[in-house]
Design an enzyme around this catalytic site. Structure first.
Site, mmCIF file in Angstrom:
data_model
loop_
_atom_site.group_PDB
_atom_site.id
_atom_site.type_symbol
_atom_site.label_atom_id
_atom_site.label_comp_id
_atom_site.label_asym_id
_atom_site.label_seq_id
_atom_site.Cartn_x
_atom_site.Cartn_y
_atom_site.Cartn_z
ATOM 1 N N SER A 291 0.831 -1.198 0.000
ATOM 2 C CA SER A 291 0.000 0.000 0.000
ATOM 3 C C SER A 291 0.875 1.261 0.000
ATOM 4 O O SER A 291 1.682 1.454 -0.898
ATOM 5 C CB SER A 291 -0.950 -0.050 1.195
ATOM 6 O OG SER A 291 -1.992 0.895 1.056
ATOM 7 N N ASP B 296 -9.806 -5.706 -4.448
ATOM 8 C CA ASP B 296 -9.290 -4.501 -3.792
ATOM 9 C C ASP B 296 -10.046 -3.263 -4.275
ATOM 10 O O ASP B 296 -10.112 -2.996 -5.474
ATOM 11 C CB ASP B 296 -7.804 -4.360 -4.117
ATOM 12 C CG ASP B 296 -7.094 -3.322 -3.267
ATOM 13 O OD1 ASP B 296 -7.773 -2.521 -2.594
ATOM 14 O OD2 ASP B 296 -5.849 -3.315 -3.290
ATOM 15 N N HIS C 201 -7.398 -5.852 -0.228
ATOM 16 C CA HIS C 201 -6.217 -4.999 -0.109
ATOM 17 C C HIS C 201 -5.117 -5.604 0.766
ATOM 18 O O HIS C 201 -4.000 -5.084 0.784
ATOM 19 C CB HIS C 201 -6.636 -3.635 0.474
ATOM 20 C CG HIS C 201 -5.603 -2.570 0.320
ATOM 21 N ND1 HIS C 201 -5.182 -2.091 -0.909
ATOM 22 C CD2 HIS C 201 -4.884 -1.871 1.248
ATOM 23 C CE1 HIS C 201 -4.275 -1.149 -0.735
ATOM 24 N NE2 HIS C 201 -4.064 -1.004 0.562
#
Length: 273
Positions: free
Chosen positions: A101, A226, A254
């Site tokens: 991320s 995601d 995610h």
């Protein structure tokens, strides 16, 4: 497990090393894998996969400035360039650098600015540009703005909502969130400065025009479900970095290393060993 303090005079970040016979010198036959977490969290997110990875790698887990063990370490200017400089000081030469991320933004920036540190690059549920644009799939600007406003009122609720969005679509969403929270809470609370600045990085950083210059082999792992890094944007990222390898975990969101740890580890082992 040992604690390692960077010798960088302006960034005494602490990292943790796993799986090395002599971690202080990192003198092992195993490849070195450096792991960077995402926004609002810390190295606790890797709890369930580090034992699996340590069978194949010397694993170095670094908390980003303002988070976890490094919650009190903050650059004066919380920019991607300064964060990357601090983190880079903790990375041995020719490492495999993995960023999840927001940590993926840091990993990509280090690969561009300090290529001698990055032998191979892995991004997980990450992108060169998180915010949605007219020609780009991503997080809607109003969502990021709402997080910034809510952050000032109640960090706990803001993080819980962010985790819920991260797990959205995963068959094991509730269990995924509980697992992340359980291990993340073992570390110090993040700095409010880093939380706000991190959200601003997610809304402002755009590396789309530079990732073609990443010279090392690159693996990009995505979750098909995601909602923060939408699957329909993957071809756009691939077009910007045609030589990268893209892998999609079909039923993950995610945090694929939480919902599908063994499948996720297998991808990294195949790429990095």
């Amino acid at each position: 497990m040992i604690f390692y303090e960077s010798s960088h005079s302006q960034s005494p970040l602490i990292s943790r090393t796993y799986g090395a016979e002599n971690p202080n010198a990192v003198d092992t036959d195993k490849p070195v894998l450096v792991m960077l977490h995402g926004w609002g969290l810390n190295s606790g997110v890797w709890h369930s996969v580090i034992p699996l990875l340590a069978e194949h790698f010397t694993v170095i887990s670094i908390d980003l400035p303002g988070f976890g063990t490094n919650s009190r370490q903050l650059p004066k200017d919380y920019s991607l360039a300064h964060i990357s400089e601090w983190v880079s000081a903790c990375i041995p030469m020719a490492s495999i650098v993995l960023g999840w991320s927001m940590g993926g933004l840091v990993a990509q920036h280090i690969a561009l600015q300090a290529p001698e540190k990055v032998k191979r690059l892995v991004t997980v549920a990450s992108t060169p540009c998180f915010e949605q644009k007219a020609d780009w799939h991503g997080i809607k600007p109003n969502v990021l703005n709402a997080f910034e406003q809510q952050l000032e009122a109640d960090f706990g609720k803001t993080l819980a909502r962010f985790l819920a969005i991260q797990a959205l679509g995963s068959p094991s969403a509730k269990a995924d969130i509980k697992q992340i929270q359980r291990h993340v809470r073992k570390f110090s609370a993040p700095s409010p400065v880093a939380l706000l600045a991190g959200l601003q990085l997610l809304s402002s950083v755009d590396l789309r025009h530079t990732i073609a210059s990443i010279s090392c082999p690159t693996l990009r792992i995505y979750g098909r479900l995601d909602s923060l890094v939408p699957a329909d944007g993957i071809p756009l990222i691939q077009a910007l970095q045609p030589d990268c390898v893209s892998k999609i975990i079909q039923h993950a969101a995610h945090a694929p290393f939480i919902s599908h740890p063994r499948e996720w580890v297998e991808l990294i082992v195949e790429f990095g060993t």
